[in-house]
Motif scaffolding. Structure first.
Motif, PDB file in Angstrom:
ATOM      1  N   ALA A 148     -26.221  41.815   3.228  1.00 50.35           N
ATOM      2  CA  ALA A 148     -26.209  41.640   4.573  1.00 50.35           C
ATOM      3  C   ALA A 148     -25.154  40.637   4.900  1.00 50.35           C
ATOM      4  CB  ALA A 148     -27.760  41.234   5.017  1.00 50.35           C
ATOM      5  N   GLY A 149     -25.186  39.599   4.229  1.00 49.77           N
ATOM      6  CA  GLY A 149     -23.965  38.459   4.649  1.00 49.77           C
ATOM      7  C   GLY A 149     -22.662  39.076   4.695  1.00 49.77           C
ATOM      8  N   ASP A 150     -22.589  39.898   3.551  1.00 50.46           N
ATOM      9  CA  ASP A 150     -21.003  40.595   3.514  1.00 50.46           C
ATOM     10  C   ASP A 150     -20.863  41.476   4.535  1.00 50.46           C
ATOM     11  OD1 ASP A 150     -20.371  39.036   1.108  1.00 50.46           O
ATOM     12  OD2 ASP A 150     -21.091  40.694  -0.252  1.00 50.46           O
ATOM     13  N   LEU A 151     -21.846  42.264   4.783  1.00 51.31           N
ATOM     14  CA  LEU A 151     -21.943  43.284   5.939  1.00 51.31           C
ATOM     15  C   LEU A 151     -21.442  42.808   7.244  1.00 51.31           C
ATOM     16  CD1 LEU A 151     -22.152  46.254   6.877  1.00 51.31           C
ATOM     17  CD2 LEU A 151     -24.915  45.837   6.823  1.00 51.31           C
ATOM     18  N   ALA A 152     -22.187  41.755   7.457  1.00 52.78           N
ATOM     19  CA  ALA A 152     -22.033  41.021   8.798  1.00 52.78           C
ATOM     20  C   ALA A 152     -20.727  40.321   8.733  1.00 52.78           C
ATOM     21  CB  ALA A 152     -23.089  39.863   8.822  1.00 52.78           C
ATOM     22  N   GLY A 153     -20.030  39.999   7.518  1.00 52.16           N
ATOM     23  CA  GLY A 153     -18.730  39.316   7.752  1.00 52.16           C
ATOM     24  C   GLY A 153     -17.495  40.572   8.102  1.00 52.16           C
ATOM     25  N   GLU A 154     -17.816  41.732   7.336  1.00 56.58           N
ATOM     26  CA  GLU A 154     -17.108  42.780   7.608  1.00 56.58           C
ATOM     27  C   GLU A 154     -17.302  43.330   8.962  1.00 56.58           C
ATOM     28  OE1 GLU A 154     -14.682  43.873   5.648  1.00 56.58           O
ATOM     29  OE2 GLU A 154     -15.227  42.300   4.412  1.00 56.58           O
ATOM     30  N   VAL A 155     -18.374  43.279   9.553  1.00 51.70           N
ATOM     31  CA  VAL A 155     -18.406  43.740  10.913  1.00 51.70           C
ATOM     32  C   VAL A 155     -17.910  42.905  11.979  1.00 51.70           C
ATOM     33  CG1 VAL A 155     -20.072  44.101  12.726  1.00 51.70           C
ATOM     34  CG2 VAL A 155     -20.659  45.011  10.597  1.00 51.70           C
ATOM     35  N   ALA A 156     -17.854  41.419  11.743  1.00 54.92           N
ATOM     36  CA  ALA A 156     -17.319  40.555  12.473  1.00 54.92           C
ATOM     37  C   ALA A 156     -15.739  40.818  12.396  1.00 54.92           C
ATOM     38  CB  ALA A 156     -17.514  38.937  11.957  1.00 54.92           C
ATOM     39  N   LYS A 157     -15.125  41.023  11.128  1.00 55.13           N
ATOM     40  CA  LYS A 157     -13.793  41.419  10.909  1.00 55.13           C
ATOM     41  C   LYS A 157     -13.419  42.581  11.698  1.00 55.13           C
ATOM     42  CE  LYS A 157     -13.129  39.288   6.167  1.00 55.13           C
ATOM     43  NZ  LYS A 157     -12.867  39.745   4.767  1.00 55.13           N
ATOM     44  N   ALA A 158     -14.229  43.681  11.537  1.00 56.84           N
ATOM     45  CA  ALA A 158     -13.798  45.084  12.301  1.00 56.84           C
ATOM     46  C   ALA A 158     -13.949  44.720  13.900  1.00 56.84           C
ATOM     47  CB  ALA A 158     -15.018  46.133  11.861  1.00 56.84           C
ATOM     48  N   SER A 159     -14.953  43.881  14.391  1.00 59.99           N
ATOM     49  CA  SER A 159     -14.944  43.422  15.673  1.00 59.99           C
ATOM     50  C   SER A 159     -13.682  42.775  16.200  1.00 59.99           C
ATOM     51  CB  SER A 159     -16.227  42.697  16.261  1.00 59.99           C
ATOM     52  OG  SER A 159     -16.134  42.321  17.453  1.00 59.99           O
ATOM     53  N   GLY A 160     -13.310  41.969  15.399  1.00 63.89           N
ATOM     54  CA  GLY A 160     -11.937  41.039  15.621  1.00 63.89           C
ATOM     55  C   GLY A 160     -10.812  41.940  15.513  1.00 63.89           C
ATOM     56  N   SER A 161     -10.683  42.937  14.687  1.00 68.99           N
ATOM     57  CA  SER A 161      -9.612  43.812  14.703  1.00 68.99           C
ATOM     58  C   SER A 161      -9.571  44.832  15.708  1.00 68.99           C
ATOM     59  CB  SER A 161      -9.771  44.588  13.329  1.00 68.99           C
ATOM     60  OG  SER A 161      -9.643  43.720  12.302  1.00 68.99           O
TER      61      SER A 161
END
Length: 115
Positions: free
Chosen positions: A20-33
């Motif tokens: 869940a933490g990894d997924l949240a990090g990837e979602v944050a990266k995708a949102s930033g991108s």
């Protein structure tokens, strides 16, 4: 068995929390991108609009310059036609004068006009 089940449950919780933490990090990266791409797209759209407006302005300026050049050329063409007409009239007058001089010379007994 209860201890093994408890251990697996704890490992599952840790793995789930980590996933869940990894997924949240990837979602944050995708949102930033996404935000960065959106910002770049807005900048590109603004630059494209500005370039389009400047191009239209240059086309209008070029059209005005070509129109002005056309008017100028027409004016010069008229002036040159007038000069051609004047020079043709002067040549015709000179030819008439020459014929009159030749006729006058023939009348006076000469066959040639000496200049």
């Amino acid at each position: 068995m209860s201890a093994a089940l408890g251990l697996q449950t704890d490992q599952l919780k840790v793995a789930t929390t980590q996933a869940a933490g990894d997924l949240a990090g990837e979602v944050a990266k995708a949102s930033g991108s996404h935000k960065a791409v959106s910002s770049e797209l807005q900048a590109f759209t603004a630059a494209s609009t500005t370039a389009s407006l400047e191009t239209r302005s240059l086309i209008v300026d070029l059209k005005d310059a070509v129109t002005t050049l056309g008017v100028s050329l027409s004016s010069h063409d008229s002036a040159l036609q007038a000069q051609v007409s004047e020079l043709t009239a002067a040549r015709d007058a000179a030819e008439r004068l020459l014929r009159q001089l030749e006729l006058g010379a023939d009348v006076n007994g000469r066959s040639e006009v000496s200049v």
